[in-house]
Design a protein around this motif. Structure first.
Motif, short mmCIF file in Angstrom:
data_model
loop_
_atom_site.label_atom_id
_atom_site.label_comp_id
_atom_site.label_asym_id
_atom_site.label_seq_id
_atom_site.Cartn_x
_atom_site.Cartn_y
_atom_site.Cartn_z
N SER A 181 0.84 -1.21 0.00
CA SER A 181 0.00 0.00 0.00
C SER A 181 0.86 1.25 0.00
CB SER A 181 -0.90 0.03 1.24
OG SER A 181 -1.62 -1.14 1.34
N PHE A 182 1.88 1.21 0.87
CA PHE A 182 2.77 2.38 0.96
C PHE A 182 3.52 2.60 -0.36
CE2 PHE A 182 7.14 3.86 1.84
CZ PHE A 182 6.84 5.17 2.14
N GLU A 183 4.06 1.50 -0.92
CA GLU A 183 4.82 1.62 -2.17
C GLU A 183 3.93 2.09 -3.32
OE1 GLU A 183 8.16 -1.84 -1.23
OE2 GLU A 183 6.45 -2.29 -2.51
N LEU A 184 2.71 1.59 -3.34
CA LEU A 184 1.76 1.94 -4.41
C LEU A 184 1.37 3.42 -4.34
CD1 LEU A 184 0.16 0.43 -6.66
CD2 LEU A 184 -1.72 0.25 -5.05
N LEU A 185 1.11 3.89 -3.12
CA LEU A 185 0.62 5.26 -2.96
C LEU A 185 1.75 6.29 -2.99
CD1 LEU A 185 -2.03 4.63 -0.16
CD2 LEU A 185 -2.46 5.07 -2.57
N ALA A 186 2.92 5.93 -2.43
CA ALA A 186 3.96 6.95 -2.23
C ALA A 186 5.03 6.99 -3.30
CB ALA A 186 4.59 6.75 -0.85
N SER A 228 5.16 -6.44 -5.50
CA SER A 228 4.82 -6.43 -4.08
C SER A 228 3.30 -6.44 -3.89
CB SER A 228 5.39 -5.18 -3.39
OG SER A 228 6.78 -5.31 -3.19
N VAL A 229 2.60 -5.69 -4.76
CA VAL A 229 1.12 -5.67 -4.69
C VAL A 229 0.58 -7.07 -4.99
CG1 VAL A 229 -0.98 -4.74 -5.74
CG2 VAL A 229 0.97 -3.22 -5.31
N LEU A 230 1.16 -7.70 -6.04
CA LEU A 230 0.74 -9.05 -6.41
C LEU A 230 0.97 -10.03 -5.25
CD1 LEU A 230 -0.24 -10.82 -8.81
CD2 LEU A 230 2.17 -11.22 -9.35
N ALA A 231 2.14 -9.92 -4.62
CA ALA A 231 2.45 -10.81 -3.49
C ALA A 231 1.45 -10.61 -2.36
CB ALA A 231 3.87 -10.53 -2.99
N GLU A 264 14.66 -1.45 -6.74
CA GLU A 264 14.18 -1.51 -5.35
C GLU A 264 13.70 -2.94 -5.09
OE1 GLU A 264 14.28 0.92 -3.14
OE2 GLU A 264 14.89 2.53 -4.50
N ALA A 265 13.79 -3.35 -3.82
CA ALA A 265 13.38 -4.71 -3.49
C ALA A 265 11.87 -4.85 -3.45
CB ALA A 265 13.96 -5.10 -2.14
N VAL A 288 7.81 7.71 7.68
CA VAL A 288 6.96 7.80 8.87
C VAL A 288 5.76 6.85 8.78
CG1 VAL A 288 5.49 9.35 10.23
CG2 VAL A 288 7.67 10.16 9.36
N ALA A 289 5.15 6.78 7.58
CA ALA A 289 3.97 5.92 7.42
C ALA A 289 4.30 4.47 7.73
CB ALA A 289 3.43 6.05 5.99
N THR A 290 5.44 3.99 7.20
CA THR A 290 5.84 2.60 7.44
C THR A 290 6.15 2.39 8.91
OG1 THR A 290 6.86 2.68 5.25
CG2 THR A 290 7.40 0.80 6.62
N TYR A 291 6.87 3.35 9.50
CA TYR A 291 7.26 3.24 10.91
C TYR A 291 6.02 3.15 11.81
CZ TYR A 291 10.11 4.16 15.06
OH TYR A 291 10.74 4.06 16.29
N VAL A 292 5.08 4.05 11.59
CA VAL A 292 3.86 4.07 12.41
C VAL A 292 3.01 2.82 12.14
CG1 VAL A 292 1.71 5.33 12.87
CG2 VAL A 292 3.84 6.58 12.61
N ALA A 293 2.99 2.37 10.87
CA ALA A 293 2.22 1.16 10.54
C ALA A 293 2.76 -0.04 11.32
CB ALA A 293 2.28 0.88 9.04
N TYR A 294 4.08 -0.15 11.40
CA TYR A 294 4.67 -1.25 12.17
C TYR A 294 4.36 -1.11 13.65
CZ TYR A 294 7.28 -3.77 8.62
OH TYR A 294 7.61 -4.56 7.55
#
Lengths: 135, 119
Positions: free
Chosen positions: A38-43, A55-58, A104-105, B64-70
């Protein structure tokens, strides 16, 4: 006090017995992969569309596998786990051979080394569990 | 990792050992296990509070988003595992709790890695 007798097929349900542990591990990976995707897709999707798309597929595959295993949908679970195994192997080899395509991984890059190689081992255990219960 | 996370990781090790003994002896988790799990959950609330305080400070380069999500996601692991394990009171249910407790130090390492990108 004696336990009630299990109903027919109860013991072979994919979410029972060891399947309970398997579903939980799949759930943890589904949660982790969904958050990451979600983060990678949006950001930052445009930075590296191939690995982030994978990553989305996984994430989708883990969510489907968790749901199918938990609800004893054996055929869907089998498809999802097979897809997962092929995906981990394909992306694992791809990320090692064509590094330019993977700046990117992704979740499955380097055979899921970012998750302790759990993504590589899990589909093998999942296949064993699903096929064992179908005998 | 901070002192709270190190302390909680040690506590996780203790709980994992206790759960492993229960699995080997085919016993079900009792009051001691649930008190220990409650302590871990309280500790995770502490980690969340400290993490949020950190986020409001200097955090250039940190996602920050990833950090807070975790941080927030960590709070759900033990309750979900307890509910899932409770539905099947067997060795496998206890093993679910063991896996959940093992995940917590891994999350701490991930949080540490995310924060390590801070420049």
């Amino acid at each position: 006090m004696s336990e009630p007798a299990p109903v027919e097929g109860y013991a072979h349900e994919t979410g029972r017995g060891f399947g309970r542990v398997l579903v939980f591990v799949y759930g943890v990976l589904a949660f982790a992969a969904s958050g990451r995707a979600s983060f990678e897709l949006l950001a930052k999707f445009s930075d590296a569309p191939v690995p982030y798309g994978l990553s989305v597929l996984a994430a989708v595959v883990y969510v489907v596998a968790t749901w199918a295993l938990a609800t004893n949908r054996r055929r869907v679970a089998l498809l999802a786990v097979c897809f997962e195994l092929v995906g981990v192997l394909a992306v694992g080899f791809g990320s090692l051979l064509w590094t330019s395509k993977f700046p990117e991984a992704s979740v499955w890059s380097d055979f899921g080394i970012g998750y302790g190689c759990v993504p590589l081992v899990l589909p093998l255990v999942g296949l064993w569990w699903i096929l064992r219960g179908s005998r | 990792m901070g002192p709270l996370q190190i302390g909680l990781s040690i506590l996780c090790g203790v709980v994992v050992l206790q759960l492993a003994v229960l699995i080997v002896r085919d016993l079900r988790p009792g009051r001691v296990t649930y008190v220990l799990l409650g302590l871990l959950e309280l500790g995770l609330v502490g980690v969340l509070v400290l993490g949020l305080r950190r986020v409001f400070g200097d955090h250039e380069g940190v996602s920050v988003a990833t950090y807070v999500a975790y941080l927030v996601g960590a709070l759900f692991i033990l309750p979900l595992a307890t509910g899932w394990a409770w539905a099947e009171r067997s060795r496998n249910g206890t093993a679910v709790l063991l896996v959940a407790v093992l995940v917590i130090p891994v999350l701490f390492l991930r949080l540490h890695d995310i924060w390590a990108t801070h420049v």
